[in-house]
Design a protein around this motif. Structure first.
Motif, PDB file in Angstrom:
ATOM      1  N   GLY A 206      -8.775  72.606  30.739  1.00 38.19           N
ATOM      2  CA  GLY A 206      -7.366  72.824  31.306  1.00 38.19           C
ATOM      3  C   GLY A 206      -6.918  73.409  31.593  1.00 38.19           C
ATOM      4  O   GLY A 206      -5.528  74.001  32.124  1.00 38.19           O
ATOM      5  N   SER A 207      -7.851  74.778  32.331  1.00 35.50           N
ATOM      6  CA  SER A 207      -7.458  75.877  33.233  1.00 35.50           C
ATOM      7  C   SER A 207      -6.816  75.438  34.607  1.00 35.50           C
ATOM      8  O   SER A 207      -6.182  76.322  35.133  1.00 35.50           O
ATOM      9  N   THR A 208      -7.736  74.608  35.185  1.00 33.92           N
ATOM     10  CA  THR A 208      -7.188  74.117  36.643  1.00 33.92           C
ATOM     11  C   THR A 208      -7.155  72.540  36.443  1.00 33.92           C
ATOM     12  O   THR A 208      -8.083  72.138  35.889  1.00 33.92           O
ATOM     13  N   ALA A 209      -6.687  72.515  37.153  1.00 35.71           N
ATOM     14  CA  ALA A 209      -6.153  70.439  37.801  1.00 35.71           C
ATOM     15  C   ALA A 209      -7.409  69.895  39.170  1.00 35.71           C
ATOM     16  O   ALA A 209      -6.963  70.969  39.634  1.00 35.71           O
ATOM     17  N   ILE A 210      -8.041  69.081  38.564  1.00 37.52           N
ATOM     18  CA  ILE A 210      -9.049  69.155  39.656  1.00 37.52           C
ATOM     19  C   ILE A 210      -8.945  67.157  40.156  1.00 37.52           C
ATOM     20  O   ILE A 210      -8.920  66.849  39.628  1.00 37.52           O
TER      21      ILE A 210
ATOM     22  N   VAL B 292      -5.807  57.546  26.994  1.00 36.69           N
ATOM     23  CA  VAL B 292      -5.623  57.074  27.718  1.00 36.69           C
ATOM     24  C   VAL B 292      -4.797  58.058  28.730  1.00 36.69           C
ATOM     25  O   VAL B 292      -3.748  58.461  28.195  1.00 36.69           O
ATOM     26  N   ALA B 293      -4.782  57.782  30.217  1.00 39.98           N
ATOM     27  CA  ALA B 293      -4.056  58.610  30.837  1.00 39.98           C
ATOM     28  C   ALA B 293      -2.462  58.994  30.378  1.00 39.98           C
ATOM     29  O   ALA B 293      -1.867  57.642  30.138  1.00 39.98           O
ATOM     30  N   HIS B 294      -2.177  59.394  31.484  1.00 39.35           N
ATOM     31  CA  HIS B 294      -0.714  60.257  31.127  1.00 39.35           C
ATOM     32  C   HIS B 294      -0.297  59.899  32.488  1.00 39.35           C
ATOM     33  O   HIS B 294       0.704  60.822  33.095  1.00 39.35           O
ATOM     34  N   GLY B 295       0.043  58.590  32.504  1.00 34.02           N
ATOM     35  CA  GLY B 295       0.651  58.352  33.505  1.00 34.02           C
ATOM     36  C   GLY B 295       0.349  58.104  34.906  1.00 34.02           C
ATOM     37  O   GLY B 295      -1.222  58.857  35.199  1.00 34.02           O
ATOM     38  N   TYR B 296       0.383  57.631  36.116  1.00 30.51           N
ATOM     39  CA  TYR B 296      -0.314  58.482  37.860  1.00 30.51           C
ATOM     40  C   TYR B 296       0.440  59.249  38.340  1.00 30.51           C
ATOM     41  O   TYR B 296       1.758  59.634  38.314  1.00 30.51           O
ATOM     42  N   ARG B 297      -0.208  60.016  39.330  1.00 29.62           N
ATOM     43  CA  ARG B 297      -0.112  61.303  39.875  1.00 29.62           C
ATOM     44  C   ARG B 297       1.750  60.231  40.775  1.00 29.62           C
ATOM     45  O   ARG B 297       1.182  59.685  41.327  1.00 29.62           O
ATOM     46  N   ASN B 298       2.827  61.317  40.515  1.00 28.57           N
ATOM     47  CA  ASN B 298       3.822  61.341  41.361  1.00 28.57           C
ATOM     48  C   ASN B 298       4.047  58.977  41.788  1.00 28.57           C
ATOM     49  O   ASN B 298       5.053  59.180  42.390  1.00 28.57           O
ATOM     50  N   LEU B 299       3.871  58.870  40.343  1.00 31.53           N
ATOM     51  CA  LEU B 299       4.256  57.265  40.594  1.00 31.53           C
ATOM     52  C   LEU B 299       5.358  57.598  38.422  1.00 31.53           C
ATOM     53  O   LEU B 299       4.094  56.357  37.806  1.00 31.53           O
ATOM     54  N   PRO B 300       5.883  57.706  38.287  1.00 24.76           N
ATOM     55  CA  PRO B 300       7.023  58.211  37.082  1.00 24.76           C
ATOM     56  C   PRO B 300       6.921  56.795  36.512  1.00 24.76           C
ATOM     57  O   PRO B 300       6.856  57.383  35.399  1.00 24.76           O
ATOM     58  N   ASP B 301       7.271  55.929  37.217  1.00 23.77           N
ATOM     59  CA  ASP B 301       7.772  54.794  36.812  1.00 23.77           C
ATOM     60  C   ASP B 301       7.424  53.794  36.808  1.00 23.77           C
ATOM     61  O   ASP B 301       7.437  52.617  36.533  1.00 23.77           O
ATOM     62  N   HIS B 302       5.715  54.388  37.155  1.00 20.76           N
ATOM     63  CA  HIS B 302       5.072  52.579  37.193  1.00 20.76           C
ATOM     64  C   HIS B 302       4.677  52.181  35.765  1.00 20.76           C
ATOM     65  O   HIS B 302       4.900  52.865  34.894  1.00 20.76           O
ATOM     66  N   PRO B 303       5.393  50.888  35.627  1.00 19.70           N
ATOM     67  CA  PRO B 303       4.850  49.767  34.802  1.00 19.70           C
ATOM     68  C   PRO B 303       3.710  49.303  33.548  1.00 19.70           C
ATOM     69  O   PRO B 303       3.981  49.050  32.843  1.00 19.70           O
ATOM     70  N   ALA B 304       2.894  50.405  34.349  1.00 15.29           N
ATOM     71  CA  ALA B 304       1.420  50.240  33.869  1.00 15.29           C
ATOM     72  C   ALA B 304       1.909  50.917  32.363  1.00 15.29           C
ATOM     73  O   ALA B 304       0.940  51.047  31.553  1.00 15.29           O
ATOM     74  N   PHE B 305       2.309  51.403  32.938  1.00 16.64           N
ATOM     75  CA  PHE B 305       2.108  53.140  31.476  1.00 16.64           C
ATOM     76  C   PHE B 305       3.956  52.699  30.931  1.00 16.64           C
ATOM     77  O   PHE B 305       4.744  54.302  30.850  1.00 16.64           O
ATOM     78  N   ALA B 306       4.355  52.081  31.198  1.00 15.68           N
ATOM     79  CA  ALA B 306       5.936  51.359  30.360  1.00 15.68           C
ATOM     80  C   ALA B 306       5.562  52.298  29.215  1.00 15.68           C
ATOM     81  O   ALA B 306       7.362  52.631  28.737  1.00 15.68           O
TER      82      ALA B 306
ATOM     83  N   GLU C  71       0.354  70.507  46.129  1.00 14.09           N
ATOM     84  CA  GLU C  71       1.588  70.625  44.880  1.00 14.09           C
ATOM     85  C   GLU C  71       1.720  70.710  43.945  1.00 14.09           C
ATOM     86  O   GLU C  71       0.516  70.624  43.373  1.00 14.09           O
ATOM     87  N   PRO C  72       2.665  70.739  42.844  1.00 12.70           N
ATOM     88  CA  PRO C  72       2.934  71.517  41.744  1.00 12.70           C
ATOM     89  C   PRO C  72       2.809  70.149  40.915  1.00 12.70           C
ATOM     90  O   PRO C  72       2.663  69.047  41.114  1.00 12.70           O
ATOM     91  N   ILE C  73       2.018  70.395  39.775  1.00 11.58           N
ATOM     92  CA  ILE C  73       1.398  69.103  39.015  1.00 11.58           C
ATOM     93  C   ILE C  73       2.078  69.712  36.996  1.00 11.58           C
ATOM     94  O   ILE C  73       2.340  70.876  37.134  1.00 11.58           O
ATOM     95  N   ALA C  74       2.340  69.141  36.780  1.00 13.83           N
ATOM     96  CA  ALA C  74       2.397  69.171  34.704  1.00 13.83           C
ATOM     97  C   ALA C  74       0.930  69.699  34.330  1.00 13.83           C
ATOM     98  O   ALA C  74      -0.017  70.302  34.297  1.00 13.83           O
TER      99      ALA C  74
ATOM    100  N   LYS D  93      -4.844  54.793  43.112  1.00 16.78           N
ATOM    101  CA  LYS D  93      -3.705  56.151  42.470  1.00 16.78           C
ATOM    102  C   LYS D  93      -3.962  56.713  41.900  1.00 16.78           C
ATOM    103  O   LYS D  93      -5.730  56.635  41.595  1.00 16.78           O
ATOM    104  N   GLY D  94      -3.393  57.822  41.410  1.00 14.91           N
ATOM    105  CA  GLY D  94      -4.566  58.938  40.467  1.00 14.91           C
ATOM    106  C   GLY D  94      -4.084  59.089  39.525  1.00 14.91           C
ATOM    107  O   GLY D  94      -2.961  59.466  38.942  1.00 14.91           O
ATOM    108  N   ALA D  95      -4.967  58.098  37.972  1.00 18.38           N
ATOM    109  CA  ALA D  95      -5.045  58.492  36.618  1.00 18.38           C
ATOM    110  C   ALA D  95      -4.897  60.077  36.207  1.00 18.38           C
ATOM    111  O   ALA D  95      -5.554  60.995  36.641  1.00 18.38           O
ATOM    112  N   GLN D  96      -3.600  60.510  35.682  1.00 15.70           N
ATOM    113  CA  GLN D  96      -4.032  61.541  35.358  1.00 15.70           C
ATOM    114  C   GLN D  96      -4.351  62.572  34.151  1.00 15.70           C
ATOM    115  O   GLN D  96      -3.596  61.770  32.575  1.00 15.70           O
ATOM    116  N   HIS D  97      -5.322  62.659  33.647  1.00 12.42           N
ATOM    117  CA  HIS D  97      -6.311  63.148  32.378  1.00 12.42           C
ATOM    118  C   HIS D  97      -6.307  64.103  31.859  1.00 12.42           C
ATOM    119  O   HIS D  97      -5.881  65.706  32.945  1.00 12.42           O
TER     120      HIS D  97
END
Length: 361
Positions: A4-8, A221-235, A29-32, A49-53
């Protein structure tokens, strides 16, 4: 990525694809803080889309895979490393304390080179992962088949493995494991229809025959999509709603097809993968993809694009007859088009959009 040292954001050598990913996934850009990997989907809609792991989701996947396969081991990478299937080959090896062997794919997949690389792979257990098109080449090579027979596990995913190809691999003594998963689940999370430890499968809105939308839950399971916080796939937190249609029989998952690829022909719905499964049984067909093309009368017509087995002429009438007999006349292809090879996207998946563009009137 595991610490978890760097987001790639992994990218390919294709400058255009890299530029698209940089823009779509807001590189720089900033990321969690907890996100260590943003991996693109294979882009079936044309917009990745970018799945955030996080280290936790990736580690959970690596542990569950090792447990299912019989223990930690080393891995041979024969897939593109910027897609989740190839990336996970590397991460599983590193998580087990090994340095993976990497096959040079610059000139494409070569079965003889694959055999040599597998022979060099060290470790108490030896694993690799292929897509179906690569497996066909391995089975056509006695040397590669013999080398792979000595491995401890062969994961095959990225595209549905046709039943005849699966039988060939089993008959050849290959340690094949069919995988199902996606970027959003850190790769394969269901092996041979059975979920890995910690994975939960749900079928939403099932039809009378039990077929419905596949929903996956679990620690990978990923923590949602990058820059798509309300995507229904991760409701639902901890769950991913796929675009796949499937059923559960005694806890074993079978994928029927994709909801977004269904063909509406003459007012009736045809699932391409169901038709492909019938055509794949024909002895003259090596590979097959079914798509819907525009038709003035039907709206869409069912078209089969096939690659013939070496030296075998394709029998169009037999293909149509087999589909009509098993699925009904409405599902039988109006056209059967023979090509030398199928266009691919992502980790070895057939590019249906490219085929529709190529053969649409």
């Amino acid at each position: 990525m595991l610490d978890g040292s760097t987001a790639i954001v992994p990218t390919s050598d294709d400058a255009r694809e890299t530029a698209l990913l940089r823009a779509a996934l807001a590189v720089g850009e900033p990321i969690a803080d907890e996100v260590s990997l943003v991996v693109s989907t294979s882009g079936s809609t044309g917009v990745p889309k970018g799945a955030q792991h996080t280290p936790a989701t990736l580690s959970a996947s690596a542990r569950a895979t090792a447990d299912r396969l019989g223990g930690p081991g080393n891995w041979l990478l024969a897939l593109a490393p910027h897609h989740i299937a190839g990336l996970q080959v590397l991460l599983r090896a590193f998580a087990s304390g090994f340095t993976p062997t990497v096959l040079d794919l610059t000139a494409g997949f070569d079965a003889e080179g694959f055999a040599e690389a597998l022979d060099r792979l060290d470790g108490p257990r030896r694993y690799t992962s292929l897509v179906p098109t690569q497996l066909i080449k391995v089975l056509d090579s006695p040397r590669a088949t013999a080398a792979l027979r000595s491995a401890d596990g062969l994961l095959v995913g990225g595209a549905a493995t046709p039943a005849p190809l699966l039988r060939r691999a089993v008959d050849a003594g290959l340690p094949i494991v069919r995988t199902y998963g996606m970027s959003e689940t850190a790769g394969g999370c269901v092996y041979d229809g059975v979920p890995l430890d910690g994975v939960v499968i749900r079928i939403d809105e099932p039809s009378p025959d039990g077929v419905g939308r596949v929903v996956l839950g679990g620690p990978m399971v990923a923590h949602g999509y990058r820059n798509l916080p309300d995507h229904p796939a991760f409701a639902e937190a901890g769950w991913f709603r796929t675009d796949d249609l499937g059923r559960l029989d005694d806890g074993v998952l079978s994928i029927v097809g994709r909801a977004d690829e269904a063909i509406l022909t003459g007012g009736l719905t045809v699932v391409p993968q169901v038709v492909e499964a019938v055509i794949a049984e024909d002895p003259t067909v090596a590979e097959c993809v079914v798509v819907g093309l525009p038709d003035d009368r039907l709206g869409e017509k069912v078209v089969a694009v096939v690659v013939a087995r070496r030296g075998d002429p394709v029998d169009v009438n037999r293909i149509r007859g087999s589909v009509a007999e098993r699925l009904g006349r409405y599902a039988a292809p109006r056209e059967v088009i023979e090509v030398d090879e199928l266009p691919l996207r992502g980790p070895g998946k057939p590019d249906r959009r490219a085929l529709r563009r190529r053969f649409s009137p």
